[in-house]
Scaffold this motif. Structure first.
Motif, PDB file in Angstrom:
ATOM      1  N   UNK A 147      37.775  -7.128 -46.817  1.00 39.76           N
ATOM      2  CA  UNK A 147      36.322  -7.126 -46.989  1.00 39.76           C
ATOM      3  C   UNK A 147      35.935  -8.341 -47.836  1.00 39.76           C
ATOM      4  N   UNK A 148      34.742  -8.886 -47.658  1.00 34.62           N
ATOM      5  CA  UNK A 148      34.337 -10.036 -48.484  1.00 34.62           C
ATOM      6  C   UNK A 148      34.417  -9.777 -49.982  1.00 34.62           C
ATOM      7  N   UNK A 149      34.291  -8.505 -50.402  1.00 35.18           N
ATOM      8  CA  UNK A 149      34.292  -8.197 -51.827  1.00 35.18           C
ATOM      9  C   UNK A 149      35.638  -7.739 -52.364  1.00 35.18           C
ATOM     10  N   UNK A 150      36.551  -7.308 -51.488  1.00 35.91           N
ATOM     11  CA  UNK A 150      37.841  -6.787 -51.946  1.00 35.91           C
ATOM     12  C   UNK A 150      38.739  -6.536 -50.743  1.00 35.91           C
ATOM     13  N   UNK A 151      40.050  -6.579 -50.979  1.00 42.46           N
ATOM     14  CA  UNK A 151      41.023  -6.203 -49.957  1.00 42.46           C
ATOM     15  C   UNK A 151      41.418  -4.759 -50.193  1.00 42.46           C
ATOM     16  N   UNK A 152      41.125  -3.908 -49.206  1.00 41.24           N
ATOM     17  CA  UNK A 152      41.272  -2.462 -49.347  1.00 41.24           C
ATOM     18  C   UNK A 152      42.477  -1.995 -48.533  1.00 41.24           C
ATOM     19  N   UNK A 159      32.774   2.880 -41.049  1.00 34.42           N
ATOM     20  CA  UNK A 159      32.786   1.453 -41.357  1.00 34.42           C
ATOM     21  C   UNK A 159      31.899   0.719 -40.357  1.00 34.42           C
ATOM     22  N   UNK A 160      30.948  -0.013 -40.881  1.00 30.64           N
ATOM     23  CA  UNK A 160      29.975  -0.746 -40.067  1.00 30.64           C
ATOM     24  C   UNK A 160      30.553  -2.112 -39.731  1.00 30.64           C
ATOM     25  N   UNK A 161      31.014  -2.250 -38.494  1.00 29.42           N
ATOM     26  CA  UNK A 161      31.561  -3.524 -38.036  1.00 29.42           C
ATOM     27  C   UNK A 161      30.610  -4.164 -37.037  1.00 29.42           C
ATOM     28  N   UNK A 162      30.658  -5.484 -36.933  1.00 33.07           N
ATOM     29  CA  UNK A 162      29.763  -6.175 -36.017  1.00 33.07           C
ATOM     30  C   UNK A 162      30.038  -5.783 -34.570  1.00 33.07           C
ATOM     31  N   UNK A 163      31.333  -5.681 -34.210  1.00 30.82           N
ATOM     32  CA  UNK A 163      31.657  -5.429 -32.812  1.00 30.82           C
ATOM     33  C   UNK A 163      31.507  -3.961 -32.435  1.00 30.82           C
ATOM     34  N   UNK A 208      31.904   2.948 -50.664  1.00 31.40           N
ATOM     35  CA  UNK A 208      33.012   2.295 -51.351  1.00 31.40           C
ATOM     36  C   UNK A 208      32.677   0.828 -51.592  1.00 31.40           C
ATOM     37  N   UNK A 209      32.289   0.152 -50.520  1.00 32.22           N
ATOM     38  CA  UNK A 209      31.839  -1.233 -50.537  1.00 32.22           C
ATOM     39  C   UNK A 209      30.737  -1.350 -49.490  1.00 32.22           C
ATOM     40  N   UNK A 210      29.920  -2.382 -49.528  1.00 33.67           N
ATOM     41  CA  UNK A 210      28.896  -2.516 -48.486  1.00 33.67           C
ATOM     42  C   UNK A 210      29.513  -2.448 -47.086  1.00 33.67           C
ATOM     43  N   UNK A 211      29.031  -1.515 -46.284  1.00 33.27           N
ATOM     44  CA  UNK A 211      29.546  -1.345 -44.932  1.00 33.27           C
ATOM     45  C   UNK A 211      30.681  -0.355 -44.820  1.00 33.27           C
ATOM     46  N   UNK A 212      31.145   0.201 -45.930  1.00 33.68           N
ATOM     47  CA  UNK A 212      32.236   1.184 -45.911  1.00 33.68           C
ATOM     48  C   UNK A 212      31.793   2.421 -46.688  1.00 33.68           C
ATOM     49  N   UNK A 213      31.570   3.511 -45.971  1.00 33.29           N
ATOM     50  CA  UNK A 213      31.164   4.772 -46.591  1.00 33.29           C
ATOM     51  C   UNK A 213      32.304   5.777 -46.495  1.00 33.29           C
TER      52      UNK A 213
END
Length: 261
Positions: A48-53, A190-194, A169-174
């Protein structure tokens, strides 16, 4: 976000554990042949742009060498746990343990929490549902609870972050609470573009559990009513978002998605 489905090997077990009464004696066939198969073990790395999960830490590499109690290993033999350890699986996608910023433990069963020792004494946050941590200690330290918890996996100096309600948890990950398999099972949306991703995890060992509503064996379901409610919750989210649903141990789905998430 980038996603890497990590191959942690295969557990060998009776299919009746995953699909209740898949093989059952009937009057005309009172000694049916049991079906013994393989179940995928995976972790998910989310860059993720903010962290590696890291989602789950898998089995301890010494599962076959005494870390797992003999009766549990006989029932669920993780035959390649040493070969498919966490460091190896991360290395195959170009990461190492030190790259992990956040760990999410979907639950604390021995095939999901055996790699937590890598994060002992560090400040890496380990997210787990409060009910799961309570149940794990009850199970491992008393005669109550379930059988698939090992204190040696989770009774460590870890930076626990307790989840009590569903939360971001992070933007786009609930994170989602999916009780049933265990009291504190966590999934995720998880909100992914594809294409949106729903992590069902061990809410559904196999596709049949989720898609057909077929129960897992009683030893794998802590609360059958809660399990069905969690399944309906995921089904409704899938209906609204047309998400990909990631199951807990389905070998066919794993082979299809490995390298393609």
């Amino acid at each position: 976000m980038e996603f890497h489905l990590l191959d942690r090997g295969r557990i060998h077990a009776d299919l009746n554990f995953a699909l209740d009464a898949e093989v059952a004696a009937v009057y005309s066939d009172q000694s049916p042949a049991l079906q013994y198969g393989e179940f995928a073990v995976w972790n998910l790395l989310i860059d993720h742009p903010d962290a590696t999960v890291l989602w789950d830490t898998g089995s301890h590499p010494e599962a076959a060498d005494g870390h797992w109690p003999a009766p549990l290993y006989e029932a669920f033999a993780h035959v390649d746990a040493a070969e498919r350890d966490l460091e190896t699986a991360l290395g195959e996608v170009g990461y190492d343990i030190g790259d992990v910023d956040v760990v999410v433990q979907s639950h604390l069963h021995l095939d999901h929490a055996g790699g937590l020792y890598h994060f002992e004494g560090t400040d890496v946050p380990v997210y787990v549902h409060r009910r799961e941590l309570e149940h794990a200690y009850l199970s491992a330290k008393t005669a109550g609870g379930g059988d698939a918890y090992l204190a040696a996996d989770f009774d460590r100096d870890l930076n626990w972050q307790l989840v009590s309600d569903e939360r971001q948890l992070l933007p786009g990950i609930d994170l989602l609470h999916l009780p049933g398999h265990t009291p504190g099972l966590l999934g995720a949306e998880i909100d992914r573009e594809e294409k949106r991703l729903l992590i069902a995890g061990d809410e559904a060992f196999l596709a049949e559990n989720y898609e057909e509503g077929r129960s897992m064996g009683s030893s794998l379901v802590y609360d059958s009513r809660a399990w069905e409610r969690s399944r309906r919750k995921l089904k409704e989210r899938e209906r609204r978002t047309d998400a990909t649903v990631l199951y807990g141990h389905d070998p066919e789905q794993f082979e299809r998605l490995h390298g393609q998430l």
